[in-house]
Scaffold this motif. Structure first.
Motif, PDB file in Angstrom:
ATOM      1  N   LYS A   1     -12.609 -25.683  18.952  1.00  0.00           N
ATOM      2  CA  LYS A   1     -12.988 -24.852  20.095  1.00  0.00           C
ATOM      3  C   LYS A   1     -13.869 -23.699  19.640  1.00  0.00           C
ATOM      4  CE  LYS A   1      -8.960 -26.034  22.896  1.00  0.00           C
ATOM      5  NZ  LYS A   1      -7.808 -25.534  23.689  1.00  0.00           N
ATOM      6  N   HIS A   2     -14.840 -23.399  20.475  1.00  0.00           N
ATOM      7  CA  HIS A   2     -15.800 -22.324  20.181  1.00  0.00           C
ATOM      8  C   HIS A   2     -15.682 -21.244  21.259  1.00  0.00           C
ATOM      9  CE1 HIS A   2     -19.378 -20.148  19.160  1.00  0.00           C
ATOM     10  NE2 HIS A   2     -20.039 -20.538  20.226  1.00  0.00           N
ATOM     11  N   THR A   3     -15.534 -20.003  20.822  1.00  0.00           N
ATOM     12  CA  THR A   3     -15.428 -18.883  21.752  1.00  0.00           C
ATOM     13  C   THR A   3     -16.802 -18.240  21.938  1.00  0.00           C
ATOM     14  OG1 THR A   3     -13.143 -18.462  21.086  1.00  0.00           O
ATOM     15  CG2 THR A   3     -14.303 -16.676  22.204  1.00  0.00           C
TER      16      THR A   3
ATOM     17  N   GLU B   1     -14.674 -13.583  27.602  1.00  0.00           N
ATOM     18  CA  GLU B   1     -14.857 -14.635  26.608  1.00  0.00           C
ATOM     19  C   GLU B   1     -14.416 -15.969  27.190  1.00  0.00           C
ATOM     20  OE1 GLU B   1     -12.749 -13.529  23.056  1.00  0.00           O
ATOM     21  OE2 GLU B   1     -14.470 -12.424  22.276  1.00  0.00           O
TER      22      GLU B   1
ATOM     23  N   THR C   1     -13.630 -20.170  26.140  1.00  0.00           N
ATOM     24  CA  THR C   1     -13.356 -21.103  25.059  1.00  0.00           C
ATOM     25  C   THR C   1     -13.880 -22.478  25.439  1.00  0.00           C
ATOM     26  OG1 THR C   1     -11.373 -19.887  24.402  1.00  0.00           O
ATOM     27  CG2 THR C   1     -11.583 -22.147  23.622  1.00  0.00           C
TER      28      THR C   1
END
Length: 313
Positions: free
Chosen positions: A250-252, A298, A300
């Motif tokens: 996962k990329h925030t 933010e 995810t």
């Protein structure tokens, strides 16, 4: 074309090729390359401004609509990233470190990153203490690369034309780039620069559409075109059988970063301005309305990173 224009063109060609032989052939080849680049630029302008259909472009080039589309559509997409190089750098995700560990053999020392873009994957290679050389066709992308990774050399080139000597590297990687290559030319070119026993590694970050809001985002992105990337492309000789793996992670990112990610997609870049603005507006609406996104600083994003590695005998 009127006869006078034909005669003028013939005189120009004769002048360029004079006095014949290898020198004349070289000059003629260079002139043809320049004209082809100019033709591609005109086609790009016509498509972006929506002032000509593929059928009209085909007729002007002496070919069918299908022929014109096959010849230039992919190239227009591949060459579009320079105009959004800054958005690409801000919005595109990195890659999981385990992708480097799986793709590049431990004994490898010198590695080429093909289609390096702004250096997203290159950074991981450099952090792994590898001797990295980057190859990237876009001048704007190379400028972003140089700012991000000033100690890593980056050269103009493509998978079909790698500016390195024969048998000079231990591994070649292509991150989010191999689908732009012409495999008939790229496969032997990669094999040329690899040392015996070297590896070719291919990697793609794919959004995980099993999450509801990601599937909605993809529906917005692909409302004008839906072309799936083949993440298991055939490579063939002289490489051996492919090995493959998937890495889920996962990329925030911020909402602004997600918009940059969208804006840097080739199929969004090449849209006419009105359609592009509408698409980005729909993404903003999704950000402001979906319960998993609304009011968040933010976000995810789930990814599946698909990796392929092949060994050269």
């Amino acid at each position: 074309m009127p006869n006078n224009d034909h005669e003028d063109l013939g005189r120009y060609v004769d002048a360029v090729a004079e006095p014949g032989g290898l020198a004349g052939l070289g000059r003629l080849t260079e002139a043809i390359s320049g004209m082809e680049s100019r033709r591609a630029a005109i086609i790009r302008q016509l498509r972006q401004a929506q002032t000509a259909s593929w059928e009209e472009i085909g007729q002007a080039c002496g070919m069918t609509r299908q022929g014109a589309t096959r010849r230039w559509s992919k190239a227009l997409h591949a060459g579009s990233f320079g105009s959004q190089a800054e958005a690409y750098q801000r919005g595109r995700p990195p890659y999981p470190l385990s992708a480097v560990e799986w793709l590049v053999p431990r004994q490898a020392r010198r590695v080429v990153d093909l289609g390096a873009g702004t250096g997203k994957f290159t950074r991981l290679l450099a952090d792994a203490k590898l001797d990295v050389v980057a190859v990237e066709p876009s001048a704007d992308m190379r400028a972003q690369f140089a700012a991000a990774l000033p100690r890593v050399p980056v050269h103009e080139g493509t998978a079909e034309r790698i500016p390195l000597p024969d048998s000079s590297v231990d591994a070649v990687v292509a991150a989010q780039a191999w689908h732009w290559a012409d495999p008939a030319l790229a496969v032997p070119e990669v094999a040329r620069v690899l040392r015996p026993g070297g590896t070719l590694g291919l990697v793609w970050n794919m959004r995980d559409n099993s999450e509801h809001w990601v599937a909605l985002l993809d529906n917005i992105l692909h409302q004008h075109t839906r072309s799936e990337i083949d993440t298991e492309p055939p490579i063939g000789e002289p490489f051996g059988a492919p090995e493959r793996t998937e890495i889920r992670w996962k990329h925030t990112l911020t909402p602004a970063g997600l918009l940059d990610m969208v804006a840097s997609r080739s199929y969004v870049i090449v849209l006419p301005e009105a359609e592009r603005a509408q698409l980005l507006g729909e993404v903003r609406e999704l950000l402001g309305s979906h319960p998993e996104l609304r009011g968040r600083d933010e976000i995810t994003m789930p990814y599946v990173t698909r990796c392929t590695r092949l060994r050269r005998p």
